[in-house]
Design a protein around this motif. Structure first.
Motif, short mmCIF file in Angstrom:
data_model
loop_
_atom_site.label_atom_id
_atom_site.label_comp_id
_atom_site.label_asym_id
_atom_site.label_seq_id
_atom_site.Cartn_x
_atom_site.Cartn_y
_atom_site.Cartn_z
N LYS A 59 1.81 9.77 6.53
CA LYS A 59 0.54 9.07 6.26
C LYS A 59 0.65 7.56 6.50
O LYS A 59 -0.25 6.94 7.05
N SER A 60 1.78 6.98 6.07
CA SER A 60 1.99 5.54 6.29
C SER A 60 2.09 5.25 7.78
O SER A 60 1.59 4.23 8.26
N PHE A 97 4.78 -0.37 3.33
CA PHE A 97 5.38 0.98 3.42
C PHE A 97 6.15 1.13 4.72
O PHE A 97 6.19 2.21 5.33
N HIS A 136 -1.33 5.11 9.20
CA HIS A 136 -1.97 3.82 8.88
C HIS A 136 -1.49 2.73 9.84
O HIS A 136 -2.28 1.95 10.35
N VAL A 190 -1.18 -1.81 3.87
CA VAL A 190 -1.92 -1.03 2.87
C VAL A 190 -3.41 -1.41 2.87
O VAL A 190 -4.29 -0.56 2.81
N THR A 191 -3.68 -2.71 2.99
CA THR A 191 -5.07 -3.17 2.84
C THR A 191 -5.83 -3.25 4.17
O THR A 191 -7.06 -3.14 4.18
N GLY A 208 7.86 3.13 -10.05
CA GLY A 208 8.16 4.55 -9.96
C GLY A 208 7.52 5.33 -11.08
O GLY A 208 6.33 5.18 -11.36
N LEU A 252 6.42 -2.49 -5.44
CA LEU A 252 5.20 -1.79 -5.84
C LEU A 252 5.41 -0.29 -5.96
O LEU A 252 4.46 0.49 -5.98
N GLY A 253 6.68 0.13 -6.06
CA GLY A 253 6.94 1.55 -6.22
C GLY A 253 6.55 2.34 -4.98
O GLY A 253 6.16 3.50 -5.06
N PRO A 255 -5.98 -1.15 6.89
CA PRO A 255 -6.73 0.01 7.37
C PRO A 255 -8.14 0.10 6.76
O PRO A 255 -9.10 0.40 7.46
N VAL A 256 -8.25 -0.20 5.46
CA VAL A 256 -9.56 -0.16 4.80
C VAL A 256 -10.48 -1.24 5.40
O VAL A 256 -11.68 -1.02 5.62
N LYS A 316 7.33 4.99 5.68
CA LYS A 316 8.04 5.81 4.68
C LYS A 316 7.66 7.28 4.77
O LYS A 316 8.36 8.14 4.28
N ASP A 317 6.51 7.58 5.37
CA ASP A 317 6.10 8.98 5.51
C ASP A 317 5.04 9.07 6.61
O ASP A 317 4.66 8.06 7.21
N GLY A 338 4.57 2.07 -14.60
CA GLY A 338 4.71 2.83 -13.35
C GLY A 338 4.85 1.99 -12.10
O GLY A 338 4.83 2.52 -10.99
N ARG A 339 5.00 0.69 -12.24
CA ARG A 339 4.99 -0.20 -11.07
C ARG A 339 6.08 0.18 -10.05
O ARG A 339 5.88 0.12 -8.85
#
Lengths: 160, 420
Positions: free
Chosen positions: B74-75, B67, B78, B37-38, B390, B364-365, B40-41, B71-72, B387-388
């Motif tokens: 976009k992931s 992810f 990444h 998650v972190t 879901g 982390l949902g 790519p940035v 999971k999809d 919302g953590r």
């Protein structure tokens, strides 16, 4: 530099999961992140926010995850400055590193209300509440941080 | 004036004889970490600012754990972006699906972090490695990029809170109960900008897995780092994992602390954190009639072998309650294999649990156990924010593995003492 705008007000412990929920972290595009900024605690934020607006909160703003997507989402949504009594430390670093202005000021966090019109002078740290005709003094940044800001972000301040 | 354990490590890495709380320093890094998650940035920032090489390809760890398995689309994009960067720069410690585990379980297991070292990671739970007597702290992606480029990071030297642990914890009490108790006591910003230093006679009763779960949650009290005094438990853990020289730092006798807390471990009760903050803690026996829809046992906090053994001890010969989905997520491939070999998987499968490949997913949902509106999960993870896991109107209750397992059997929040 001066920022001027309408205030979006939040309380204690605004965490990075509500600033930008993890379900949207499969993107790192600022405009896509901005579309979901704050939605779990303020569903109307993205509809109401205008360029230059200011975010004000109480203690420990930005706690939780280290996701830089949080200050990126806030910045891309048009917010010009975040004022809080205290910031969580990773959020504080991230905001400075990406050039989102933040100010620590307990008095401002207590007295400013949602919808107030506020003007911030980053050079002096003076926050003027134009609606209430009050002014508050923010904590100045240490010189070290000012150097990062002056270099336009952390990566520009590192020698290649 | 003396220095704390953290201050000594930072001074050594800044090349200074001593440092003081509040001082700004530039320190050399022994490891720079990122996840899917972190990173790519960080890569984009690294490239946009014209950096073309990393400071040391052996001192960067990139773990694809959030992810993944993708999971999809976009992931997947990444992960592809990171994979290409890792290949381009020949990153030694790049862990993709099949090798990866939850990063903060994986790095200590592989001996990539050790006592006395300085580690930054673009993940807030990087503070976990303080369990080994290292200084480690979470940062953002830009700091990760700067760390990969320069091998250094700036820090404000923290002041510290000292936790003097005494006494022997009673049955069923784990590091998770102790750290939840402490967060309940000092609050989610109780250690803001500060170190949490753990020492005392009670340490000898805490296994490395207990300590890792405690240091892991220092960030939930706002802490910059959590750190444990090094003892035989630490040395034994590093033996066979860490193949380089490491340094043990001990706080000076005259080190100054903002506060000292005496914690009698024998008095700690099984503790849970109710929605929506980790500081909303209660002894589990005071929680009545909270039905649960899901139970998650895993994560960088509690997905290690000892955690799974304890959950299995509770679940053995029992079955989870109807309609309480229970997910078991061993944190690394090694833990997965060990748990399987020990027969824990049979216990979990007989109890009606699902067993997953390592992932941060539900914590982390992200995926693999998302909650619907109005649902509630008990979880051995570390955050129960709105919302953590879901839907913004779902709830998470944080607990230890034995409390989570017992709750799964009961179908409501409860303790193993309530089981027949």
């Amino acid at each position: 530099m001066i920022a001027k705008g309408k205030v979006h007000k939040y309380m204690d412990n605004v965490d990075t999961d509500v600033i930008i929920p993890a379900r949207y972290l499969n993107s790192s595009v600022p405009s896509e992140l901005a579309e979901h900024c704050m939605e779990d605690i303020d569903a109307d934020f993205t509809k109401n926010v205008k360029d230059g607006d200011i975010m004000v909160a109480h203690n420990n703003f930005g706690c939780g995850s280290s996701r830089e997507h949080a200050p990126i989402a806030i910045k891309a949504s048009g917010i010009s400055c975040v004022i809080a009594a205290t910031f969580a430390r990773i959020f504080y670093r991230n905001a400075i590193n990406i050039g989102l202005p933040i100010l620590e000021c307990r008095e401002a966090s207590e007295k400013i209300e949602a919808g107030d019109e506020v003007e911030v002078d980053f050079n002096t740290g003076v926050i003027k509440n134009l609606t209430k005709n009050e002014s508050y003094q923010a904590e100045p940044f240490p010189d070290f941080i000012n150097e990062i800001i002056a270099a336009n972000g952390l990566l520009n301040s590192i020698k290649k | 004036m003396g220095m704390t354990q953290t201050q000594k490590i930072l001074a050594a890495h800044a090349g200074l004889p001593e440092v003081k709380a509040g001082q700004l320093i530039r320190a050399k890094l022994d490891m720079v970490l990122g996840n899917d998650v972190t990173t790519p940035v960080a890569i984009t920032a690294f490239r946009e600012h014209g950096f073309s090489s990393v400071f040391d390809k052996d001192k960067i760890s990139i773990v694809m754990d959030h992810f993944t398995p993708n999971k999809d689309i976009k992931s997947a994009e990444h992960c592809k972006y990171i994979r290409e960067f890792a290949i381009e720069h020949d990153i030694t410690n790049f862990y993709d699906v099949g090798e990866m585990g939850v990063e903060h379980a994986l790095l200590p297991e592989r001996g990539l972090v050790a006592s006395g070292e300085v580690i930054i990671g673009a993940d807030s739970h990087t503070c976990t490695y303080g369990a080994l007597g290292a200084f480690s702290t979470g940062v953002g992606s830009t700091d990760m990029a700067a760390g990969m480029a320069s091998g250094e990071a700036w820090f404000k030297v923290p002041s510290a809170l000292k936790f003097n642990l005494t006494g022997k914890p009673s049955k069923w009490i784990s590091g998770k109960d102790i750290i939840l108790h402490i967060i309940g006591m000092i609050g989610v910003d109780g250690a803001l900008y500060k170190s949490m230093e753990f020492s005392g006679d009670g340490l000898k009763y805490l296994s490395m897995d207990d300590r890792l779960s405690m240091a892991n949650m220092a960030i939930e009290a706002g802490g910059k780092n959590g750190i444990f005094e090094v003892d035989d438990v630490t040395r034994e853990y590093m033996k066979g994992r860490v193949d380089r020289d490491y340094v043990e730092y001990t706080a000076d006798a005259d080190a100054e602390y903002d506060a000292v807390y005496d914690i009698d471990l024998s008095k700690i009760k099984m503790t849970v954190a109710l929605p929506h903050l980790p500081e909303n803690t209660k002894p589990v026996d005071e929680v009545k009639d909270m039905k649960i829809d899901q139970c998650v046992i895993g994560s960088c906090t509690n997905g290690r072998l000892e955690d799974l053994r304890k959950a299995a001890e509770v679940l053995k010969g029992r079955h989870i309650a109807k309609h309480c989905r229970t997910l078991i997520i061993p944190a690394t491939q090694q833990i997965y294999r060990d748990a399987m070999k020990e027969g824990l998987f049979d216990i979990f499968l007989d109890a009606g649990c699902a067993i997953s490949t390592p992932t941060c997913g539900p914590c982390l949902g992200g995926h693999m156990g998302i909650l619907a509106k109005g649902e509630r999960s008990i979880s051995t993870t570390n955050r129960n924010f709105v919302g953590r896991m879901g839907h913004p109107e779902s709830e998470v209750i944080l607990a230890s593995p034995v409390v989570a397992a017992a709750s799964a059997v009961l179908g409501r929040v409860g303790s193993p003492d309530e089981l027949d």
